[in-house]
Design a protein around this motif. Structure first.
Motif, PDB file in Angstrom:
ATOM      1  N   MET A   1       0.030  13.054  -0.796  1.00  0.00           N
ATOM      2  CA  MET A   1      -0.529  12.341   0.354  1.00  0.00           C
ATOM      3  C   MET A   1       0.574  11.737   1.228  1.00  0.00           C
ATOM      4  O   MET A   1       1.665  11.445   0.760  1.00  0.00           O
ATOM      5  CB  MET A   1      -1.488  11.246  -0.112  1.00  0.00           C
ATOM      6  CG  MET A   1      -2.655  11.770  -0.944  1.00  0.00           C
ATOM      7  SD  MET A   1      -3.637  13.061  -0.128  1.00  0.00           S
ATOM      8  CE  MET A   1      -4.706  12.042   0.900  1.00  0.00           C
TER       9      MET A   1
ATOM     10  N   LEU B   1       0.832  -1.198   0.000  1.00  0.00           N
ATOM     11  CA  LEU B   1       0.000   0.000   0.000  1.00  0.00           C
ATOM     12  C   LEU B   1       0.872   1.255   0.000  1.00  0.00           C
ATOM     13  O   LEU B   1       0.589   2.218  -0.705  1.00  0.00           O
ATOM     14  CB  LEU B   1      -0.935   0.027   1.211  1.00  0.00           C
ATOM     15  CG  LEU B   1      -2.107  -0.960   1.214  1.00  0.00           C
ATOM     16  CD1 LEU B   1      -2.990  -0.704   2.425  1.00  0.00           C
ATOM     17  CD2 LEU B   1      -2.939  -0.883  -0.055  1.00  0.00           C
TER      18      LEU B   1
ATOM     19  N   TYR C   1      -3.436   6.744   6.494  1.00  0.00           N
ATOM     20  CA  TYR C   1      -3.244   7.483   5.245  1.00  0.00           C
ATOM     21  C   TYR C   1      -4.079   8.750   5.236  1.00  0.00           C
ATOM     22  O   TYR C   1      -5.224   8.740   5.710  1.00  0.00           O
ATOM     23  CB  TYR C   1      -3.675   6.565   4.103  1.00  0.00           C
ATOM     24  CG  TYR C   1      -3.938   7.232   2.775  1.00  0.00           C
ATOM     25  CD1 TYR C   1      -2.927   7.354   1.829  1.00  0.00           C
ATOM     26  CD2 TYR C   1      -5.208   7.714   2.456  1.00  0.00           C
ATOM     27  CE1 TYR C   1      -3.172   7.949   0.594  1.00  0.00           C
ATOM     28  CE2 TYR C   1      -5.458   8.307   1.222  1.00  0.00           C
ATOM     29  CZ  TYR C   1      -4.432   8.417   0.298  1.00  0.00           C
ATOM     30  OH  TYR C   1      -4.684   9.000  -0.910  1.00  0.00           O
ATOM     31  N   GLY C   2      -3.545   9.819   4.697  1.00  0.00           N
ATOM     32  CA  GLY C   2      -4.326  11.039   4.557  1.00  0.00           C
ATOM     33  C   GLY C   2      -3.465  12.208   4.112  1.00  0.00           C
ATOM     34  O   GLY C   2      -2.296  12.032   3.740  1.00  0.00           O
ATOM     35  N   ALA C   3      -4.061  13.408   4.159  1.00  0.00           N
ATOM     36  CA  ALA C   3      -3.342  14.601   3.728  1.00  0.00           C
ATOM     37  C   ALA C   3      -2.339  15.000   4.798  1.00  0.00           C
ATOM     38  O   ALA C   3      -2.690  15.139   5.963  1.00  0.00           O
ATOM     39  CB  ALA C   3      -4.331  15.735   3.470  1.00  0.00           C
TER      40      ALA C   3
ATOM     41  N   ASN D   1       1.850   2.685  -3.176  1.00  0.00           N
ATOM     42  CA  ASN D   1       0.745   3.245  -3.961  1.00  0.00           C
ATOM     43  C   ASN D   1       0.176   4.536  -3.377  1.00  0.00           C
ATOM     44  O   ASN D   1      -0.888   4.975  -3.794  1.00  0.00           O
ATOM     45  CB  ASN D   1      -0.347   2.189  -4.104  1.00  0.00           C
ATOM     46  CG  ASN D   1       0.121   1.042  -4.976  1.00  0.00           C
ATOM     47  OD1 ASN D   1       0.193   1.183  -6.188  1.00  0.00           O
ATOM     48  ND2 ASN D   1       0.504  -0.069  -4.362  1.00  0.00           N
ATOM     49  N   VAL D   2       0.896   5.103  -2.420  1.00  0.00           N
ATOM     50  CA  VAL D   2       0.498   6.404  -1.872  1.00  0.00           C
ATOM     51  C   VAL D   2       1.173   7.469  -2.740  1.00  0.00           C
ATOM     52  O   VAL D   2       2.393   7.593  -2.734  1.00  0.00           O
ATOM     53  CB  VAL D   2       0.940   6.524  -0.399  1.00  0.00           C
ATOM     54  CG1 VAL D   2       0.755   7.937   0.118  1.00  0.00           C
ATOM     55  CG2 VAL D   2       0.156   5.521   0.446  1.00  0.00           C
ATOM     56  N   ASP D   3       0.377   8.186  -3.533  1.00  0.00           N
ATOM     57  CA  ASP D   3       0.947   9.066  -4.543  1.00  0.00           C
ATOM     58  C   ASP D   3       0.651  10.536  -4.280  1.00  0.00           C
ATOM     59  O   ASP D   3      -0.178  10.872  -3.435  1.00  0.00           O
ATOM     60  CB  ASP D   3       0.418   8.662  -5.919  1.00  0.00           C
ATOM     61  CG  ASP D   3       1.044   7.364  -6.393  1.00  0.00           C
ATOM     62  OD1 ASP D   3       2.220   7.115  -6.046  1.00  0.00           O
ATOM     63  OD2 ASP D   3       0.359   6.579  -7.086  1.00  0.00           O
TER      64      ASP D   3
END
Lengths: 434, 434
Positions: free
Chosen positions: B279, B271, B295-297, B274-276
C-alpha cells in the motif's frame, strides 16, 4: 483576468478562519485560480476580533450580500437550517454560485437546494460540510469517478472520537471524557448533536448519496450515539483486539443501502482504529481501486476554511471557462440519481460484540450459546471472566460472526429473559472493514 | 450530449485494466460524466487475453490512434520515455487531450510536455502517475488549493514498502524479502528502479512541483535506496519505537526546497508507520488544514485504471463545458511557477539513527559522544547492547536530535577513523512527522 468576487455571510469561527486564510494566502490562491479572488462584501451581525476585515464592505443584514450585483460567489457560514436556507435560495435565485459548510442544510434540504441551483445553472459547493478540511467530497465525486463504490466507513465526528480515544487511552468513563471534551472546547454544553450521532448522520447521508448516486434521505439514517459505551466495553474490546469507534457506515447490498451511525468495534490493526483524538478519516471501498482512506482535521476554523477556499478556487477556475456546473452536485447527473431503497437496521448484517452478566453455574453458558445458535447467530470468540470474589455473577463477553440484526436482537431478548442473566445484555456492532 | 471518444495506447497491465473498468462501469461513468465515454480506438502491438476489446478498432501502429480525427482524448499507457514522449507530443499537436500514467515521462519531460499542451490549449492529466489509485494529485492541486503546503512525506513505492514490511514482520533480511517480492510479482527481475528509489523520486518530484508551484526538477532529487537496510537496523528501530519506511520527502525551508528519497525512521504511532505491504500513503502538512493523509493501492491494473478513468471523466466534464484547461498542470498557472532553489542533501536538517560497532572499554563511548557534540550533533537516545560472549565489540545505537546533514557526516567520518570503532557507521534519517 478580472477578479472573482466573494460575498461571505457569517463571521463566526469558520467565517473568520476563511477571511484569515484568504487574506494570508491570497497570492498562492490567485496563482492557482488564474485570477485574484477577493472578499468583496461580508454579512455579519457583529465583527469578530480574531479577524481583520480591513476595507471590506460589511453589512449587518446578511441578505444585502446576496443582493449585491458585484458578487459572483456567496459563501454561507451562518449555520442552521432556517435563515441559512432562505439565504442560500435567495443567492441561487440571484444567479450566484454558493459555497457552504452547512451539513444540516445539505443533508436535510439538499435535494431542494440542488434542484433550484440546477434550474438557475449555478453550483452549490459543500466540501466543508463533511469531514472539515479533508477533500473527501472531491475524492468521491471526482477522484473515484471510475469506480462502483461498495461501501464506506468514516470517523466523521471529532468530538465523539476524542471522547472514545480518551476512554481508551486513560481508562475514563464516558461522563468524565465528555467533561474533558467540554473543557477543551471540543464539545458543546449540550453535546447531544455530537455524541448522539446526529452530526455524523448529516455527514453520512451526504457521503452515501454521492457514493451511490441517490437522493439525500437523512430521515432514513439509523443513528445510535456513544453515551452508552462503558469503560468496561472499551477494555474488553481491547482485550479482544479491537478499538471502539463511532462510525458512519454506508453499504450497497443486493437488498438495499445500509445507512447507519453507531459505536463499532474495529480490529486494532486497521488504520481507522488508529485515528485518534479529534481527527476524522473516511475509508472508501471501491471495485477498481480497492480501499482508499482520507484522513485529516474534521473541524476547526482554518481546517474548515481550507475546504471552503478549495470550493471557491474550484468555482473560480470554472468561472474563467464559463459559468456552468462542471461536476454534478451529487456526483451523478441530477436526472440519473437512483431511488435506491434504504435497508431498515433490522435487516442489516454485521458482526457483534455482546456482553452480559450471568450466574456462574453449570448449564448457564450452554443455554446462552444454544439460544444464539437457534437464532442463527454463531460465535467467533468468547471470554468468560473469573468470578469476582464478592459476587456470584460473572461477565461473559462474546463476539459473533456476521448475522442479521433482527436475529441477534431476538436472541438477546430471550437471553435477557433468563433468570440466570442479570441486567442489560449489551451489544455493539463490529466491522472488520476487510 | 454526444459521446466523448477515447483512444487508448498500450494494452499491458494498466491498459487492459482500463478497458475492463471502463466497460464494466460504463453506465456509472456516463451518469457521472454527463455523457457516454467510449473507447473508440486502441493502439497495441498485440492483444491482451485479460481483456476483451470487442468491436473496438485496434491498430498495431499506436500512432494511428493520435492521428484518428474522431478521438477527443488519448490515453498513453505504453510507458518509457522515448516512444511515449513522441506519442504524447504528437497527440498534443493534433489537439487531443492526453491522460497518462507515465511518471518517468512527466518527471523528466513534464515541463516541455506541459508547455506544448499550454500552447495548444489542451490538458495533460496524470493522476495515475503518482500513488496509483489514490487521488493525490487532485487533492494537492484542488482540494488543498487554499493552503500553503509546508511539507509532504509519502510511501510512494509499493515494492519497497512490501520489502520493509516483510523485514519487520518476519525478521527477514533484505535479500530474502526481495526474493519474496519477486516471487509474488511485486518486484521486477531487475529491482533497481524500485529498491534504489528512482521510481519514488519520479513521483516525489511531481508531488513537490504541485505542492510548491515550481517547475519539475527530477535531476535534483536526492535518492537513497533500501538495499542497505539491515535486519538488525529494523529490529533496533523497533526497540526504539520506530518503523523504517522508504519515504519521499519534500519540504519548503527558508533556504530552499528539500527533495529526498531515503529509508526513514518514523515513530510507530504515526499512521504512515502503519501503512504496510504494497500500500501507498502520502501525508501532506499544510498551513490551514494541518496534516491530511491519503492512503490506497499504489499499483495494480485496476487501481491505476481508477486514476486513469478519473482523469478521463474530469476531461469529459470539462469538454461538455468548453475545451480548456480548468486546472493548471502543476496546480498554479504556468507563468506563476517559482524557480525555488532545491537544497543539496548536505544542507538538509533532520534527525538520525546511527549504529556502529565499538570496543567495549572505558572511554570509547565518551570519545564518540564528544565527537558528535563538537560537530553540533546532540543525542536524543542511546542504546549500548551487552557484549556478545564471543566478541570484544558491542553495538552502539543512538538517535540524534535534528542536525544539519553535513555536520553529522563530518562526525561520522571522524568516528569511523577511530581505532576503537570497527566497520561501517550506519546512519538512517529519522522524521517525527509531527
Amino acid at each position: 483576468m478580472k477578479p472573482v468576487k466573494v460575498g461571505l455571510c457569517g463571521l463566526g469561527t469558520v467565517g473568520s478562519g476563511t477571511v484569515n486564510v484568504m487574506t494570508r494566502n491570497a497570492q498562492e490562491i490567485a496563482a492557482r485560480a488564474g485570477c485574484d479572488i477577493v472578499i468583496e462584501h461580508i454579512g455579519a451581525r457583529r465583527d469578530n476580533p480574531v479577524c481583520s476585515t480591513g476595507d471590506i464592505r460589511v453589512s449587518r443584514d446578511i441578505f444585502e450580500v446576496v443582493q449585491d450585483p458585484s458578487i459572483d460567489i456567496v459563501v454561507e457560514l451562518i449555520g442552521g437550517t432556517t435563515t441559512a436556507k432562505e439565504l442560500v435560495l435567495a443567492a441561487i435565485r440571484n444567479g450566484k454560485h454558493v459555497v457552504t459548510a452547512n451539513k444540516a442544510l445539505i443533508a436535510e434540504f439538499g435535494n431542494e437546494v440542488f434542484q433550484e441551483a440546477h434550474a438557475k445553472g449555478v453550483s452549490v459547493a459543500f466540501e466543508a460540510a463533511v469531514a472539515g478540511g479533508i477533500p473527501i467530497i472531491k475524492a468521491i465525486r471526482e477522484g473515484l469517478a471510475g469506480n462502483r463504490i461498495e461501501w464506506l466507513a468514516g470517523i466523521i465526528n471529532g468530538t465523539g472520537n476524542f471522547i472514545l480515544s480518551e476512554m481508551r487511552d486513560r481508562g475514563r468513563d464516558f461522563a468524565d471524557a465528555l467533561k474533558d471534551a467540554q473543557n477543551l472546547g471540543y464539545a458543546e454544553a449540550d453535546p447531544t448533536f455530537d455524541v448522539e450521532g446526529i452530526d455524523a448522520a448529516h455527514k453520512l447521508v451526504i457521503l452515501a448519496s454521492m457514493a451511490f448516486g441517490m437522493p439525500l434521505q437523512f430521515e432514513k439514517v439509523f443513528t445510535e450515539g456513544i453515551s452508552r459505551v462503558s469503560a468496561a466495553d472499551v477494555a474488553y474490546a481491547d482485550e479482544l483486539g479491537y478499538r471502539i469507534k463511532h462510525l458512519g457506515i454506508a453499504r450497497q447490498t443486493a437488498k438495499g443501502v445500509e445507512l447507519r451511525v453507531h459505536p463499532t468495534l474495529v480490529p486494532y490493526k486497521r488504520l481507522l482504529a488508529n485515528v485518534d483524538g479529534v481527527m476524522n478519516a473516511v475509508l472508501v471501498k471501491s471495485d477498481a481501486v480497492g480501499p482508499t482512506l482520507y484522513y485529516g482535521a474534521g473541524a476547526g476554523a482554518e481546517a474548515t476554511a481550507s475546504a471552503v477556499v478549495a470550493d471557491v478556487v474550484d468555482l473560480a477556475r470554472t468561472l474563467t471557462v464559463e459559468a456552468k456546473q462542471r461536476v454534478p452536485h451529487l456526483g451523478v447527473q441530477a436526472d440519473n440519481l437512483s431511488e435506491l431503497p434504504v435497508l431498515p437496521i433490522d435487516e442489516v448484517e454485521t458482526a457483534y460484540y455482546v456482553r452480559m452478566s450471568a450466574l456462574d453455574k453449570p448449564g448457564v453458558l450452554s443455554t446462552i450459546t444454544q439460544i444464539l445458535s437457534e437464532a442463527g447467530v454463531s460465535i467467533e470468540a468468547l471470554i468468560q471472566k473469573e468470578q469476582p470474589e464478592d459476587q456470584d455473577m460473572v461477565p461473559i463477553i462474546l463476539v459473533t460472526n456476521r448475522s442479521v440484526e433482527k436475529n441477534l436482537m431476538a436472541a438477546i431478548e430471550r437471553i435477557q429473559a433468563l433468570p440466570t442473566v442479570a441486567g442489560e445484555v449489551v451489544h455493539i456492532r463490529l466491522e472488520t472493514l476487510g
